[in-house]
Enzyme design. Structure first.
Site, PDB file in Angstrom:
ATOM      1  N   SER A 154     105.128  72.353 171.867  1.00 54.96           N
ATOM      2  CA  SER A 154     104.308  70.507 171.831  1.00 54.96           C
ATOM      3  C   SER A 154     104.894  69.480 171.313  1.00 54.96           C
ATOM      4  O   SER A 154     103.862  68.739 171.415  1.00 54.96           O
ATOM      5  CB  SER A 154     103.431  71.848 171.268  1.00 54.96           C
ATOM      6  N   LYS A 155     105.640  69.347 170.084  1.00 56.37           N
ATOM      7  CA  LYS A 155     105.949  68.402 169.591  1.00 56.37           C
ATOM      8  C   LYS A 155     106.851  67.266 170.266  1.00 56.37           C
ATOM      9  O   LYS A 155     106.364  65.975 170.319  1.00 56.37           O
ATOM     10  CB  LYS A 155     106.786  68.704 168.426  1.00 56.37           C
ATOM     11  N   TYR A 198     105.904  75.740 169.378  1.00 55.53           N
ATOM     12  CA  TYR A 198     105.715  74.504 168.845  1.00 55.53           C
ATOM     13  C   TYR A 198     106.683  73.403 169.498  1.00 55.53           C
ATOM     14  O   TYR A 198     106.104  72.675 169.042  1.00 55.53           O
ATOM     15  CB  TYR A 198     106.290  75.170 167.677  1.00 55.53           C
ATOM     16  N   SER A 199     108.311  73.914 169.632  1.00 55.49           N
ATOM     17  CA  SER A 199     109.235  71.842 170.016  1.00 55.49           C
ATOM     18  C   SER A 199     108.596  71.468 171.697  1.00 55.49           C
ATOM     19  O   SER A 199     108.662  70.711 171.438  1.00 55.49           O
ATOM     20  CB  SER A 199     110.939  72.809 170.104  1.00 55.49           C
ATOM     21  N   ALA A 258      96.326  67.995 162.501  1.00 54.36           N
ATOM     22  CA  ALA A 258      96.411  69.883 163.131  1.00 54.36           C
ATOM     23  C   ALA A 258      97.357  70.367 163.845  1.00 54.36           C
ATOM     24  O   ALA A 258      97.888  69.265 164.771  1.00 54.36           O
ATOM     25  CB  ALA A 258      94.814  69.597 163.700  1.00 54.36           C
ATOM     26  N   SER A 272     107.351  66.613 163.782  1.00 54.17           N
ATOM     27  CA  SER A 272     108.004  68.146 163.317  1.00 54.17           C
ATOM     28  C   SER A 272     109.637  67.777 163.589  1.00 54.17           C
ATOM     29  O   SER A 272     110.179  66.962 164.634  1.00 54.17           O
ATOM     30  CB  SER A 272     108.283  69.383 163.575  1.00 54.17           C
ATOM     31  N   ILE A 311      99.964  73.981 165.115  1.00 50.67           N
ATOM     32  CA  ILE A 311      99.812  75.403 164.487  1.00 50.67           C
ATOM     33  C   ILE A 311     101.657  75.280 164.155  1.00 50.67           C
ATOM     34  O   ILE A 311     101.504  75.080 165.839  1.00 50.67           O
ATOM     35  CB  ILE A 311      98.849  76.614 165.125  1.00 50.67           C
TER      36      ILE A 311
END
Length: 269
Positions: free
Chosen positions: A155-156, A152-153, A89, A139, A91
């Site tokens: 969190s990844k 995004y970065s 999951a 990612s 986003i």
């Protein structure tokens, strides 16, 4: 049929579309018992017949700790074990940090990072008992930062650090931990990506048809699980980016900037 997954109990979060749905179908085709988790319960019920004959659908918002706990409890109540947890999951977002409402980063951390932490925490005793596998779908942006995707970065990167640490803690317990990093994969993630104010982007800057399919990505995921790989990085561009980031970080920064600047509707413009 891949007998490695025969009768294994597998949880896939974010299973209503994209890589999650493709993975659920691949597991089901290989004889696994599949728990599909997502916020869209009606959609899960609609998709379940395409996954397999032994499927459990559980409405789960991974940002809510109690719902992640309830997901694990529902799976154990149904099958009495958990062999594989796929934390899929997630986003994305697309906006310059200077323009960004901070609630967007909080949202991404809640879904991408805390969703992985919550599900892993409650599934861990069962995974340890089964000497099973926990996967975090990250990612390339979790190895080499992607501009206009700060949340995004971040969190990844956080998911990678979390799971790498869990692996070391359980080196002698038989637990398998895999960090799985697809490159650009055809999915709905860019259409649903959040903009500066938190609204959905509603379009993609990429030619989705030219990207790796979710089904092929899922095939690699199952291959990595079968071989109990610790890390998997997909696509030639993805592998080259990670290597270049490690060897030539300054050059990689400049190349990444140029690459993103050429995107349709780039926030740099």
């Amino acid at each position: 049929m891949d007998k490695y997954f025969q009768d294994k109990v597998v949880i896939v979060t974010g299973a209503s579309s994209g890589i999650g749905l493709a993975a659920a179908r691949a597991f089901g085709a290989s004889g696994a018992k599949v728990a599909m988790a997502a916020r869209s319960y009606d959609k899960l019920l609609e998709l379940a017949p395409s996954v397999g004959s032994d499927v459990l659908c559980v409405r789960t918002d991974v940002t809510v700790e109690e719902e992640c706990k309830a997901l694990v409890e529902a799976v154990v109540a149904r099958w009495g074990r958990i062999d594989i947890l796929v934390n899929n999951a997630g986003i994305s977002m697309r906006a310059m940090f200077k323009d960004l409402d901070l609630s967007v980063i909080r949202r991404l951390m809640d879904v991408n990072f805390w969703g992985t932490v919550y599900c892993t925490k409650y599934a861990l005793p069962w995974l340890l008992s089964a000497k099973g596998s926990v996967v975090g779908v990250i990612s390339i942006a979790g190895y080499s930062a992607l501009p206009a995707r700060t949340g995004y970065s971040a969190s990844k990167y956080a998911v990678r650090g979390f799971l790498d640490t869990v692996r070391i803690e359980h080196l002698r317990d038989g637990l398998h931990v895999m960090v799985f990093a697809p490159g650009y994969t055809s999915s709905n993630v860019r259409n649903a990506a959040l903009t500066a104010d938190g609204s959905a982007q509603g379009e993609t800057p990429l030619d989705e048809g030219s990207l790796m399919s979710a089904e092929r990505c899922a095939d690699y995921l199952l291959k990595g699980l079968r071989k109990r790989r610790n890390h998997m990085t997909l696509t030639a561009l993805g592998k080259l980016t990670v290597l270049a980031h490690n060897l030539f970080p300054n050059l990689t920064d400049r190349l990444t900037y140029s690459y993103i600047a050429r995107e349709a509707g780039s926030p740099f413009k």
